[in-house]
Enzyme design. Structure first.
Site, short mmCIF file in Angstrom:
data_model
loop_
_atom_site.label_atom_id
_atom_site.label_comp_id
_atom_site.label_asym_id
_atom_site.label_seq_id
_atom_site.Cartn_x
_atom_site.Cartn_y
_atom_site.Cartn_z
N ASP A 199 0.97 -1.23 -0.03
CA ASP A 199 -0.21 -0.02 -0.14
C ASP A 199 0.76 1.15 -0.05
OD1 ASP A 199 -1.39 2.33 0.90
OD2 ASP A 199 -3.03 1.08 1.55
N HIS A 200 0.94 1.84 -1.17
CA HIS A 200 2.24 2.67 -1.11
C HIS A 200 1.93 4.15 -0.36
CE1 HIS A 200 -0.28 4.86 -4.37
NE2 HIS A 200 0.66 6.03 -4.23
N HIS A 262 -5.73 2.76 0.99
CA HIS A 262 -4.97 3.93 1.40
C HIS A 262 -5.67 4.73 2.47
CE1 HIS A 262 -2.86 3.08 -2.05
NE2 HIS A 262 -3.45 3.88 -2.89
C1 BG6 Z 1 -3.26 4.30 -6.36
C2 BG6 Z 1 -4.50 4.21 -7.14
O1 BG6 Z 1 -3.09 3.46 -5.64
O2 BG6 Z 1 -3.14 5.51 -5.95
C3 BG6 Z 1 -4.64 5.48 -8.05
O3 BG6 Z 1 -4.71 3.03 -7.82
C4 BG6 Z 1 -4.53 6.52 -7.32
O4 BG6 Z 1 -5.90 5.39 -8.89
C5 BG6 Z 1 -3.26 6.47 -6.85
O5 BG6 Z 1 -4.41 7.71 -8.57
C6 BG6 Z 1 -2.90 7.85 -5.84
O6 BG6 Z 1 -1.62 7.64 -5.29
P1 BG6 Z 1 -0.58 9.07 -5.23
O7 BG6 Z 1 0.66 8.68 -4.38
O8 BG6 Z 1 -0.79 9.69 -6.36
O9 BG6 Z 1 -1.65 9.60 -4.28
#
Ligand code: BG6
Length: 510
Positions: A199-200, A262
């Site tokens: 989960d980045h 997230h």
């Molecule tokens: C991803 C989703 O996990 O997170 C995307 O699949 C989304 O739809 C993205 O755009 C958002 O990540 P960040 O780091 O740009 O806020």
């Protein structure tokens, strides 16, 4: 390049033990072979390879090698050329690119895995004993790749030497049932200690900071309770539409794509109790405990505070944005939500009765993510602002952009008698630590090479997150429309206004 190790020791009040929190680095990354499945895909090009390039600059062991696996017939020179386009500052590119080789493989072609094993056997034995497999493919291929890696003796539960670790990109399943089925397959092949579910958001600097901020500051820790907190908002807005990801997104929607992972992780970190120890399993156990206390309300109640929306044509940043239904790969009658706003409650001693408002969407006015904690009004009635009201204190954790923390409080207005106006103290991460903070994927990849699972989700977390989202998804609510580039559906504003509140934070949501 020498890897630096900076560690701060944090003594938490009321807790007998000392916690070590690795500020930069922690244990060293071990040399290994990193095999990336889906290496010609968008994620690998835009996020993974640039993150590895940064790690190279920061001192990734020089013997570490990257095998880019894809279905297209390419050679080493071609993949290096392709990937180079995604690296902006190319100072170290020549040296870095020498680490990368290409391996063509159809995910279900067993013989191709034998060739991959033979290829791994050509490396130095101790290097090849440490393997990371990154499954950056469509989730439908996760089970097939895992089975084939095991059948070809490339990855094993108990390797004779070294270690084997497997990273699964999100989404992990499409709902609870499919996530369970996937987990069943992979947990027959790998142990939980080998599985790294991404989960980045957990790799983002300010997300990692939530626990430190909460538990090491008595000005927050003592007030982190229903007695003192009026409401919490978790807001993640994106300016971009679905772009070229329509095929995936239309089967997901905002609840699955953002809320299930997230936003649930953000709520868990904001609300969990102090973990027993500052290590992966204790933290994950504390998160699961609070996720289990998120109330699953009856449908009639959910209908009052679940707003789903889809964007129509509009302008973002002066540029036209098509309606969601006109985006590439989206059916003309799609009812997939690109926006979700909702209210949740947590039924435990700390949080009972405090509303948590969540909100996320695509093609919105602003690109930002923040957690806004609004404290209850101070009991004093002697002062008020020029308009007769007194602003509440707020803590805003700004995850992106301009990572930082802001606290708002009241102060006497200059020259006026005793009227109180809100002002803020603003901490900017960039200003304090410089612009060179780690990108989320950089941090996460380094953690896998160190064997630290803290910033990865354990199966029971994923399971609870799906339970919550599956429950919400069962409730049918009307699909609201909002123009691309706007603040989202008016219904989301009405929902919170009904409670006598507003969406608050750095960006006014009208
Ligand atoms: C991803 C989703 O996990 O997170 C995307 O699949 C989304 O739809 C993205 O755009 C958002 O990540 P960040 O780091 O740009 O806020």
């Amino acid at each position: 390049m020498q890897e630096t190790r900076r560690e701060s020791v944090i003594r938490l009040r009321g807790a007998p033990q000392t916690f070590k929190y690795a500020v930069d680095g922690g244990p060293a990354m071990q040399p290994c072979i990193l095999v990336i499945f889906g290496a010609t895909g968008d994620l690998a090009k835009r996020k993974l390879l640039p993150a590895l390039y940064k790690l190279h600059e920061r001192g990734m062991p020089s013997v570490t090698r990257i095998i880019a696996v894809g279905r297209r017939p390419l050679d080493d020179a071609a993949i290096r050329r392709d990937l180079a386009e995604f690296i902006t500052d190319k100072k170290e590119w020549e040296a870095f690119s020498q680490r990368i080789t290409y391996h063509q493989l159809e995910f279900d072609d067993k013989a191709a895995y034998d060739r991959l094993r033979e290829r791994l056997e050509t490396y130095d034995k101790s290097l090849a004993a440490r393997r990371v497999f990154y499954l950056a493919t469509a989730p439908e291929s996760f089970a097939t790749i895992s089975r084939n890696l095991s059948a070809a003796s490339i990855a094993s539960r108990r390797p004779q030497r070294g270690w084997h670790r497997v990273i699964f990109e999100k989404p992990f399943g499409h709902d609870l049932a499919t996530a369970k089925a996937l987990n069943k397959v992979i947990s027959k092949i790998f142990s939980e200690q080998q599985i790294y579910r991404i989960d980045h958001y957990l790799g983002k600097e300010l997300v990692q900071n939530i626990l430190v901020l909460r538990f090491t500051n008595s000005i927050f820790e003592h007030l982190w309770h229903k007695e003192y907190i009026d409401n919490v908002q978790i807001i993640v807005g994106e300016r971009v539409g679905v772009g070229s990801r329509g095929g995936y997104y239309d089967n997901a929607g905002a609840l699955r794509d953002m809320v299930q992972n997230h936003l649930m992780q953000l709520i868990a970190l904001t609300t969990m109790e102090l973990p027993k120890r500052m290590e992966a399993d204790s933290i994950r156990t504390a998160k699961v405990k609070v996720l289990k206390r998120i109330v699953r309300e009856p449908p009639a109640k959910i209908r009052k505070h679940l707003i789903l929306g889809q964007y129509t044509e509009g302008m973002i940043d002066g540029k036209p944005c098509p309606a969601y239904r006109d985006e590439q790969g989206i059916p003309k009658k799609s009812t997939t939500e690109t926006f979700a706003a909702l209210k949740l409650f947590i039924n435990d001693e700390r949080w009972r009765g405090v509303p948590f408002y969540l909100r996320t969407g695509k093609a919105l006015h602003h690109q930002y993510a923040e957690i806004v904690v609004t404290f209850k009004q101070a009991p004093c009635r002697l002062f008020c602002g020029p308009d007769g009201t007194l602003a509440p204190n707020r803590l805003i954790i700004r995850i992106q952009p301009d990572e930082g923390v802001k606290v708002t409080f009241n102060i006497k207005e200059e020259l006026a008698d005793m009227s109180a106006i809100p002002v803020s103290m603003d901490f900017s991460h960039k200003a304090e630590f410089g612009i060179n903070s780690q990108e989320a994927y950089e941090r996460l990849l380094a953690d896998v090479m160190r064997g630290d699972q803290t910033l990865f989700t354990r199966w029971d977390e994923v399971q609870e997150q799906w339970r919550i989202v599956d429950h919400l998804r069962k409730v049918k609510v009307p699909l609201e429309r909002y123009a691309a580039g706007s603040h989202g559906p008016a219904a989301a504003l009405r929902m919170i206004k009904k409670d006598g509140r507003d969406w608050s934070g750095n960006i006014p949501i009208k």
